[in-house]
Each structure stands twice: as C-alpha cells, then as structure tokens.
Scaffold this active site. Structure first.
Site, mmCIF file in Angstrom:
data_model
loop_
_atom_site.group_PDB
_atom_site.id
_atom_site.type_symbol
_atom_site.label_atom_id
_atom_site.label_comp_id
_atom_site.label_asym_id
_atom_site.label_seq_id
_atom_site.Cartn_x
_atom_site.Cartn_y
_atom_site.Cartn_z
ATOM 1 N N HIS A 235 0.849 -1.196 0.000
ATOM 2 C CA HIS A 235 0.000 0.000 0.000
ATOM 3 C C HIS A 235 0.882 1.242 0.000
ATOM 4 O O HIS A 235 1.725 1.420 0.884
ATOM 5 C CB HIS A 235 -0.944 -0.002 1.209
ATOM 6 C CG HIS A 235 -2.010 -1.039 1.096
ATOM 7 N ND1 HIS A 235 -2.448 -1.792 2.163
ATOM 8 C CD2 HIS A 235 -2.735 -1.448 0.014
ATOM 9 C CE1 HIS A 235 -3.399 -2.619 1.739
ATOM 10 N NE2 HIS A 235 -3.584 -2.437 0.441
ATOM 11 N N GLU B 175 1.703 3.838 3.048
ATOM 12 C CA GLU B 175 2.208 3.305 4.317
ATOM 13 C C GLU B 175 3.738 3.343 4.315
ATOM 14 O O GLU B 175 4.409 2.327 4.258
ATOM 15 C CB GLU B 175 1.642 1.889 4.521
ATOM 16 C CG GLU B 175 0.117 1.892 4.563
ATOM 17 C CD GLU B 175 -0.550 0.520 4.386
ATOM 18 O OE1 GLU B 175 0.157 -0.499 4.352
ATOM 19 O OE2 GLU B 175 -1.782 0.480 4.292
ATOM 20 N N ARG C 175 -3.278 4.798 -2.027
ATOM 21 C CA ARG C 175 -3.134 3.461 -1.455
ATOM 22 C C ARG C 175 -2.880 2.372 -2.512
ATOM 23 O O ARG C 175 -2.038 1.502 -2.355
ATOM 24 C CB ARG C 175 -4.435 3.128 -0.696
ATOM 25 C CG ARG C 175 -4.629 1.676 -0.296
ATOM 26 C CD ARG C 175 -5.977 1.517 0.387
ATOM 27 N NE ARG C 175 -6.405 0.132 0.546
ATOM 28 C CZ ARG C 175 -6.173 -0.594 1.640
ATOM 29 N NH1 ARG C 175 -5.504 -0.090 2.647
ATOM 30 N NH2 ARG C 175 -6.603 -1.840 1.712
ATOM 31 N N HIS D 96 2.625 -3.676 6.702
ATOM 32 C CA HIS D 96 1.697 -2.561 6.470
ATOM 33 C C HIS D 96 1.773 -1.569 7.631
ATOM 34 O O HIS D 96 2.488 -1.782 8.597
ATOM 35 C CB HIS D 96 0.251 -3.079 6.433
ATOM 36 C CG HIS D 96 -0.094 -3.906 5.241
ATOM 37 N ND1 HIS D 96 -0.975 -3.501 4.292
ATOM 38 C CD2 HIS D 96 0.317 -5.145 4.862
ATOM 39 C CE1 HIS D 96 -1.114 -4.434 3.371
ATOM 40 N NE2 HIS D 96 -0.337 -5.453 3.684
ATOM 41 N N GLU E 176 0.856 -4.810 11.003
ATOM 42 C CA GLU E 176 0.498 -3.396 10.895
ATOM 43 C C GLU E 176 1.380 -2.652 11.879
ATOM 44 O O GLU E 176 1.237 -2.819 13.081
ATOM 45 C CB GLU E 176 -0.978 -3.173 11.266
ATOM 46 C CG GLU E 176 -1.983 -3.875 10.364
ATOM 47 C CD GLU E 176 -2.358 -3.049 9.139
ATOM 48 O OE1 GLU E 176 -1.819 -1.931 8.976
ATOM 49 O OE2 GLU E 176 -3.189 -3.527 8.357
HETATM 50 N N1 ARG Z 1 -5.149 -3.386 6.582
HETATM 51 C C1 ARG Z 1 -4.682 -4.236 5.523
HETATM 52 C C2 ARG Z 1 -5.641 -4.245 4.364
HETATM 53 O O1 ARG Z 1 -6.713 -3.700 4.449
HETATM 54 C C3 ARG Z 1 -4.433 -5.638 5.996
HETATM 55 C C4 ARG Z 1 -5.631 -6.320 6.546
HETATM 56 C C5 ARG Z 1 -5.398 -7.746 6.767
HETATM 57 N N2 ARG Z 1 -5.860 -8.407 5.587
HETATM 58 C C6 ARG Z 1 -5.232 -9.354 5.047
HETATM 59 N N3 ARG Z 1 -5.662 -9.944 4.004
HETATM 60 N N4 ARG Z 1 -4.153 -9.724 5.592
HETATM 61 O O2 ARG Z 1 -5.289 -4.761 3.341
HETATM 62 ZN ZN ZN Z 2 -1.931 -1.681 4.165
#
Ligand code: ARG
Ligand code: ZN
Length: 429
Positions: free
Chosen positions: A182, A185, A240, A310, A384
């Site tokens: 993304h 980030e 993003r 992320h 994250e």
């Molecule tokens: N916040 C990130 C997103 O929206 C990661 C969310 C977790 N999702 C995943 N598939 N790992 O992409």
């Molecule tokens: Zn992300």
C-alpha cells in the site's frame, strides 16, 4: 498613541487576516466518532461525496457507531465537510492540524543528504533513492546479497527482490518479507531497508539474526507497489492502490492486497474501480500481484515464512482474513504472535493487538498472506506497524527507529520459533 495603534493594526491587517484564513483552510486530519446510525450514514456520504481521504477504516463500508473515523480533509473541501458535520450535530476533533508540515518533514533532504550518512535508515526515501540503495547494497555485499528482478509494475518499473544468503547449506529454507504493497504506508518500505541493514550489520554479532541467517535465506521485496509509492511522493501522499488504468473506468488503481486469489472479491473487497479496496478485474490481474505470486509459486518448497508489512494500527495478524474460519494451525500461529507482542510490550512498552485478520480487524479477501498460506506457506503474517492514529500514515521520521525495531523483534521472534520447530531432531527417535 491611539493613532499609532490603529496604524499598526492597519499595517498588519493583511498578515493577521492571512494567518486566520490559513488555519481555517489548511488540510487537516479529523477524528470523528459517529454516535447514531444517522450520523454513520452522513459520514459515509461525506467521505464519498467530497474530496477527502479515509484513513480509518479503509472503506466507508466499515464506518460504524461508536468507532473512530480518521478522515483526511484537504483545504478545499474543509468548509463543506465541516458544514455538513455541524448541520448534523456530529462533533469532531482535529487529529492533525498540520499534515502538510509533516509531509514536508518526511520528504525534506532526501536527495541532498549523503546516502551513506548514519541517519539514512531513519528517514523516508523516494523510489529513485530506494533503487539506488538496492544497487549499492548489492555492490557493497557481493557475497551475501543478490538482486533478483521478479517482474515489473503497471508503469513498467522494475520489481527487485534482495536475496540475503550467508552460506550454501543444502536444503536451506527461506523467509519472505514484502513491504510497500500500500503506497501511503511509508513506514513499511522503511522497515524493509531497516531489516536488510540490520541483518548485514549484526550477522555474527547478534546471536538471533546470526542463527536465522545461518539457517535460512531471506527474500526481501522493499517496494511491492512502486507506481503507487512514486505517486505518493510526487502527487498524492494519501494514495493506497497501484496505478493501473482500464478502458472501462476513469478511476485508477487496484488494491493489491485484494487482488490475490484467496476468496477473491467476496465480502470485504469491492468490485467498484473507484473504491479504495477494488479487487481488480480478476485474481492476479495486476502485474505486481502476478510477479509476487509467480515467484512464491516457484519457491514454495523452500519458503517457510511469509511476512507482509503494512501500517498503521499496531497489529500482528495471521490467516485467515478472507474467512472467519480458523486456519488449520491457528493455535500455533496465535502462540507465535502472542509471544512477539509480549516481547514488544516488554522491550518497547508498546501495545500490539494480535490474532487472525478476520477476527481482529475485518474480513479482507484477496490478501497476500491468505494466498501464501493456501499455497502451503504455513507461517504467514501481516504486520500493521506504528502508530495507532496519532500520526497515522504520516509517522514522523523520528519514530522510524522505534517502529522498525519493534517489528524487527517480532520478525526475529517468529523466525526463531519456526526455525526451532522445523529443525530435524538431533537425536533420532
Ligand atoms: N489493513 C490491511 C488491508 O486492508 C491488511 C488487513 C489484513 N488483511 C489481510 N488480508 N491480511 O489490506
Ligand atoms: Zn496496508
């Protein structure tokens, strides 16, 4: 005396007005907590109708009662947005009054500072500088670092993976880390650079990283989404998705973390090209997704651990995100992230949530971690990083060091655990 005062006021009138005017019409990040369903609907409307960028949640769909919304509001829509909020008695706080100053701080000196200076890893870097860094890192470490071209982006930028390998042991396993899926980030690519630098500097002196590198090769993709990242440096800091275009729409970009083939485009993704969580025309429709998927498919027998980095919100996540079902080794994965989170708490006094993606944040199908897991990489994670919203995507450079060290601790903890579990027993049973 009075005349003097009047004269002074008149002379400075334009300045006084300008300051007042400026604070009124600057870009801002607002924190808004809707209290009723009506307020939820208004907010959904505001964030889609006006030129704003939703920071949290990722899409208006997830806005709900009593949960904080972080909304970037550019100067030109500030008045209308605040007007709308006021009209419906929705209160807001200003989370960031000066995002532009922060952005300026993050991009300052990038090309003028010597690239070898000691603070290099505590700053953010343009894509061009990261390419330069990749090249130099390989040249400076010809025995340990290889650069592999795994594909190219929609706008034809190269996707380089760094391979760290300190020995040629037979049947060596591997770990994968990707950053910058993304675009906005920025702490994520900074982490990939940090990890490489740390590995190269502390191999042989830090016993954990030494053990990890002795036993596995590490593949690092510092910027999975170079087009998007470049765009955040030149045009829109809040971008993003990637930058792919399509004849059938004027909206640009696919959410690369919704484009993998794992319950693709089901609940938690959008088939609308203008959405921030647009899943793309079909699984792996994007060249960036396809390059990563192809590489991992052809290395699936050696890659044991998958990490995707992320920000923001401080979470250590594992599959599934694409379904509420539990992964087959759920409790094993839970143990690992729990230990990592506890270590972060102990060393850095910072809280990370942990758990499966779907249960910890929301359903998010088409993610790289779930896809890697289904491919057979049983230790698959999405981190994250910092923070929890104070600065959000605009984490100041002075926070890079701590944010990266926390994530590094988590990576090391998990990698060592996996290494331990998968070592052949020394004494045959
Ligand atoms: N916040 C990130 C997103 O929206 C990661 C969310 C977790 N999702 C995943 N598939 N790992 O992409
Ligand atoms: Zn992300």
């Amino acid at each position: 005396m009075k005349a003097l005062l009047i004269w002074f006021v008149l002379m400075n009138l334009d300045k006084l007005l300008k300051t007042a005017h400026c604070t009124e019409t600057q870009d801002q990040v607002l924190s808004i907590t809707p209290k009723t369903q009506e307020q939820v609907d208004i907010l959904k409307n505001v964030s889609t109708q006006y030129e704003t960028a939703l920071w949290q949640p990722v899409s208006p769909h997830y806005i709900k009662e009593d949960t904080q919304v972080h909304l970037f509001v550019p100067a030109n829509s500030s008045e209308t947005v605040k007007d709308q909020l006021k009209r419906h008695a929705i209160t807001h706080e200003v989370l960031l009054a000066n995002p532009n100053e922060l952005i300026e701080m993050q991009t300052r000196n990038d090309s003028t500072d010597p690239r070898s200076s000691s603070t290099f890893y505590e700053r953010y870097h343009s894509l061009e500088d990261i390419y330069f860094w990749i090249n130099r890192t390989q040249q400076d470490n010809p025995d340990t670092v290889k650069v592999i071209l795994i594909g190219s982006s929609f706008e034809k930028r190269p996707l380089y993976v760094l391979k760290l390998s300190v020995n040629n042991r037979p049947n060596k396993k591997a770990m994968w880390i990707d950053c910058g899926i993304h675009a906005r980030e920025w702490i994520s690519p900074a982490f990939c650079l940090w990890f490489v630098q740390y590995s190269l500097s502390f191999y042989q002196s830090n016993k954990e990283i030494t053990r990890i590198l002795d036993n596995m090769d590490v593949y690092i993709l510092p910027v999975l989404n170079p087009d998007g990242y470049h765009y955040t440096w030149t045009t829109n800091r809040m971008w993003r998705k990637n930058r792919s275009t399509n004849m059938s729409t004027k909206c640009v970009g696919v959410d690369l973390n919704r484009n993998f083939d794992a319950n693709w485009c089901t609940e938690g993704a959008s088939d609308q090209p203008c959405s921030e969580i647009y899943c793309g025309a079909f699984p792996e429709s994007e060249p960036e997704t396809q390059a990563v998927a192809d590489f991992l498919r052809s290395h699936k027998d050696i890659v044991q651990i998958y990490f995707s980095i992320h920000s923001y919100s401080q979470m250590l996540l594992f599959p599934y995100s694409c379904t509420l079902e539990e992964a087959e080794n759920h409790s094993e994965l839970l143990e690992m992230v729990k230990e990592a989170a506890q270590k972060i708490q102990r060393h850095y006094r910072n809280n990370y949530k942990y758990g499966s993606g779907a249960n910890t944040i929301y359903l998010a199908p088409g993610g790289s971690d779930d896809w890697a897991y289904k491919l057979g990489i049983k230790y698959s994670f999405t981190f994250e990083l910092q923070d929890r919203g104070r600065y959000g995507f605009l984490l100041p450079p002075s926070h890079i060091s701590k944010a990266c060290n926390e994530a590094l601790l988590a990576v090391k903890t998990i990698a060592l655990k996996v290494d331990e579990k998968t070592q052949a027993p020394t004494t045959p049973a």
